[in-house]
Design a protein around this motif. Structure first.
Motif, PDB file in Angstrom:
ATOM      1  N   LEU A 262      11.239   8.797  21.266  1.00 47.08           N
ATOM      2  CA  LEU A 262      11.184   8.153  22.577  1.00 47.08           C
ATOM      3  C   LEU A 262      12.573   7.823  23.107  1.00 47.08           C
ATOM      4  N   THR A 263      13.486   7.478  22.221  1.00 45.44           N
ATOM      5  CA  THR A 263      14.831   7.112  22.659  1.00 45.44           C
ATOM      6  C   THR A 263      15.810   8.286  22.580  1.00 45.44           C
ATOM      7  N   ASN A 264      15.343   9.430  22.078  1.00 42.42           N
ATOM      8  CA  ASN A 264      16.165  10.632  21.935  1.00 42.42           C
ATOM      9  C   ASN A 264      17.382  10.376  21.043  1.00 42.42           C
ATOM     10  N   MET A 265      17.181   9.563  20.019  1.00 37.68           N
ATOM     11  CA  MET A 265      18.267   9.232  19.105  1.00 37.68           C
ATOM     12  C   MET A 265      17.827   9.491  17.671  1.00 37.68           C
ATOM     13  N   VAL A 266      18.802   9.588  16.787  1.00 40.92           N
ATOM     14  CA  VAL A 266      18.481   9.651  15.372  1.00 40.92           C
ATOM     15  C   VAL A 266      18.369   8.225  14.860  1.00 40.92           C
ATOM     16  N   GLY A 267      17.631   8.058  13.805  1.00 46.90           N
ATOM     17  CA  GLY A 267      17.472   6.715  13.270  1.00 46.90           C
ATOM     18  C   GLY A 267      16.891   6.761  11.882  1.00 46.90           C
ATOM     19  N   ASN A 268      16.542   5.610  11.393  1.00 44.97           N
ATOM     20  CA  ASN A 268      15.965   5.523  10.059  1.00 44.97           C
ATOM     21  C   ASN A 268      14.511   5.950  10.102  1.00 44.97           C
ATOM     22  N   ILE A 269      14.233   7.097   9.526  1.00 42.76           N
ATOM     23  CA  ILE A 269      12.886   7.640   9.470  1.00 42.76           C
ATOM     24  C   ILE A 269      12.488   7.673   8.000  1.00 42.76           C
ATOM     25  N   ASP A 270      11.413   6.971   7.676  1.00 46.01           N
ATOM     26  CA  ASP A 270      10.975   6.841   6.292  1.00 46.01           C
ATOM     27  C   ASP A 270       9.874   7.823   5.953  1.00 46.01           C
ATOM     28  N   VAL A 271       9.970   8.391   4.750  1.00 49.28           N
ATOM     29  CA  VAL A 271       8.869   9.148   4.171  1.00 49.28           C
ATOM     30  C   VAL A 271       8.249   8.222   3.144  1.00 49.28           C
ATOM     31  N   LYS A 272       6.949   7.951   3.309  1.00 51.27           N
ATOM     32  CA  LYS A 272       6.273   7.005   2.436  1.00 51.27           C
ATOM     33  C   LYS A 272       5.099   7.669   1.736  1.00 51.27           C
ATOM     34  N   VAL A 273       4.802   7.138   0.557  1.00 49.45           N
ATOM     35  CA  VAL A 273       3.654   7.597  -0.239  1.00 49.45           C
ATOM     36  C   VAL A 273       2.856   6.379  -0.677  1.00 49.45           C
ATOM     37  N   ASN A 274       1.652   6.624  -1.167  1.00 48.67           N
ATOM     38  CA  ASN A 274       0.870   5.539  -1.750  1.00 48.67           C
ATOM     39  C   ASN A 274       1.640   4.972  -2.932  1.00 48.67           C
ATOM     40  N   ALA A 275       1.531   3.673  -3.129  1.00 48.82           N
ATOM     41  CA  ALA A 275       2.258   3.018  -4.224  1.00 48.82           C
ATOM     42  C   ALA A 275       1.943   3.676  -5.562  1.00 48.82           C
ATOM     43  N   ALA A 276       0.708   4.115  -5.749  1.00 48.91           N
ATOM     44  CA  ALA A 276       0.308   4.738  -7.012  1.00 48.91           C
ATOM     45  C   ALA A 276       0.995   6.086  -7.239  1.00 48.91           C
ATOM     46  N   ASP A 277       1.447   6.745  -6.156  1.00 50.53           N
ATOM     47  CA  ASP A 277       2.091   8.058  -6.259  1.00 50.53           C
ATOM     48  C   ASP A 277       3.617   7.978  -6.248  1.00 50.53           C
ATOM     49  N   TYR A 278       4.152   6.769  -6.153  1.00 48.69           N
ATOM     50  CA  TYR A 278       5.598   6.596  -5.981  1.00 48.69           C
ATOM     51  C   TYR A 278       6.408   7.252  -7.096  1.00 48.69           C
ATOM     52  N   ASP A 279       6.069   6.980  -8.350  1.00 44.15           N
ATOM     53  CA  ASP A 279       6.862   7.525  -9.466  1.00 44.15           C
ATOM     54  C   ASP A 279       6.848   9.047  -9.471  1.00 44.15           C
ATOM     55  N   ALA A 280       5.675   9.647  -9.245  1.00 44.71           N
ATOM     56  CA  ALA A 280       5.575  11.110  -9.220  1.00 44.71           C
ATOM     57  C   ALA A 280       6.374  11.683  -8.050  1.00 44.71           C
ATOM     58  N   ALA A 281       6.329  11.009  -6.908  1.00 45.56           N
ATOM     59  CA  ALA A 281       7.077  11.476  -5.739  1.00 45.56           C
ATOM     60  C   ALA A 281       8.581  11.415  -5.987  1.00 45.56           C
TER      61      ALA A 281
ATOM     62  N   GLU B 102       0.814  -1.204   0.000  1.00 46.34           N
ATOM     63  CA  GLU B 102       0.000   0.000   0.000  1.00 46.34           C
ATOM     64  C   GLU B 102       0.855   1.264   0.000  1.00 46.34           C
ATOM     65  N   PHE B 103       1.975   1.237   0.744  1.00 46.76           N
ATOM     66  CA  PHE B 103       2.869   2.384   0.838  1.00 46.76           C
ATOM     67  C   PHE B 103       4.249   2.010   0.317  1.00 46.76           C
ATOM     68  N   LYS B 104       4.947   3.010  -0.234  1.00 44.56           N
ATOM     69  CA  LYS B 104       6.327   2.789  -0.675  1.00 44.56           C
ATOM     70  C   LYS B 104       7.193   3.905  -0.097  1.00 44.56           C
ATOM     71  N   THR B 105       8.378   3.532   0.325  1.00 44.51           N
ATOM     72  CA  THR B 105       9.323   4.505   0.879  1.00 44.51           C
ATOM     73  C   THR B 105      10.004   5.258  -0.254  1.00 44.51           C
ATOM     74  N   VAL B 106       9.962   6.594  -0.179  1.00 49.08           N
ATOM     75  CA  VAL B 106      10.624   7.414  -1.197  1.00 49.08           C
ATOM     76  C   VAL B 106      11.972   7.935  -0.711  1.00 49.08           C
ATOM     77  N   ILE B 107      12.141   8.021   0.611  1.00 44.66           N
ATOM     78  CA  ILE B 107      13.421   8.468   1.153  1.00 44.66           C
ATOM     79  C   ILE B 107      13.497   8.064   2.623  1.00 44.66           C
ATOM     80  N   THR B 108      14.703   7.762   3.072  1.00 45.02           N
ATOM     81  CA  THR B 108      14.956   7.451   4.476  1.00 45.02           C
ATOM     82  C   THR B 108      15.962   8.474   4.990  1.00 45.02           C
ATOM     83  N   LEU B 109      15.610   9.126   6.088  1.00 46.78           N
ATOM     84  CA  LEU B 109      16.453  10.182   6.661  1.00 46.78           C
ATOM     85  C   LEU B 109      16.800   9.840   8.104  1.00 46.78           C
ATOM     86  N   ASN B 110      17.689  10.639   8.677  1.00 41.24           N
ATOM     87  CA  ASN B 110      18.140  10.387  10.044  1.00 41.24           C
ATOM     88  C   ASN B 110      17.474  11.261  11.089  1.00 41.24           C
ATOM     89  N   ASP B 111      16.687  12.252  10.670  1.00 41.42           N
ATOM     90  CA  ASP B 111      16.028  13.073  11.677  1.00 41.42           C
ATOM     91  C   ASP B 111      14.597  13.400  11.271  1.00 41.42           C
TER      92      ASP B 111
END
Length: 80
Positions: A41-60, A4-13
């Motif tokens: 919750l852990t006060n740390m940086v980590g893998n944070i994903d920005v996701k879109v609907n699969a149908a919007d992935y190419d445009a994103a 249903e969702f696809k990750t377009v970018i993974t960031l650290n903050d």
């Protein structure tokens, strides 16, 4: 079952991820940030994903990779 969702970018903050999601939404692409709550919750940086609907992935991806769009960088975040 199709993804249903696809990750377009993974960031650290979370702030950068929210900025990318806002940019996508400003351009008519619904976007959501996943993983920000667990890093807060852990006060740390980590893998944070920005996701879109699969149908919007190419445009994103086209928007994120367009030369006129600069992705946020930690150094450029406004100070509070």
């Amino acid at each position: 079952m199709e993804e249903e969702f696809k990750t377009v970018i993974t960031l650290n903050d979370a702030v950068s991820a929210q900025m990318v999601a806002a940019m996508l939404m400003d351009n008519g692409i619904p976007a959501a940030v996943f993983g920000a709550d667990s890093t807060a919750l852990t006060n740390m940086v980590g893998n944070i994903d920005v996701k879109v609907n699969a149908a919007d992935y190419d445009a994103a991806m086209e928007l994120i990779n367009s030369p006129g769009e600069e992705l946020p960088e930690e150094e450029e975040l406004p100070e509070e």
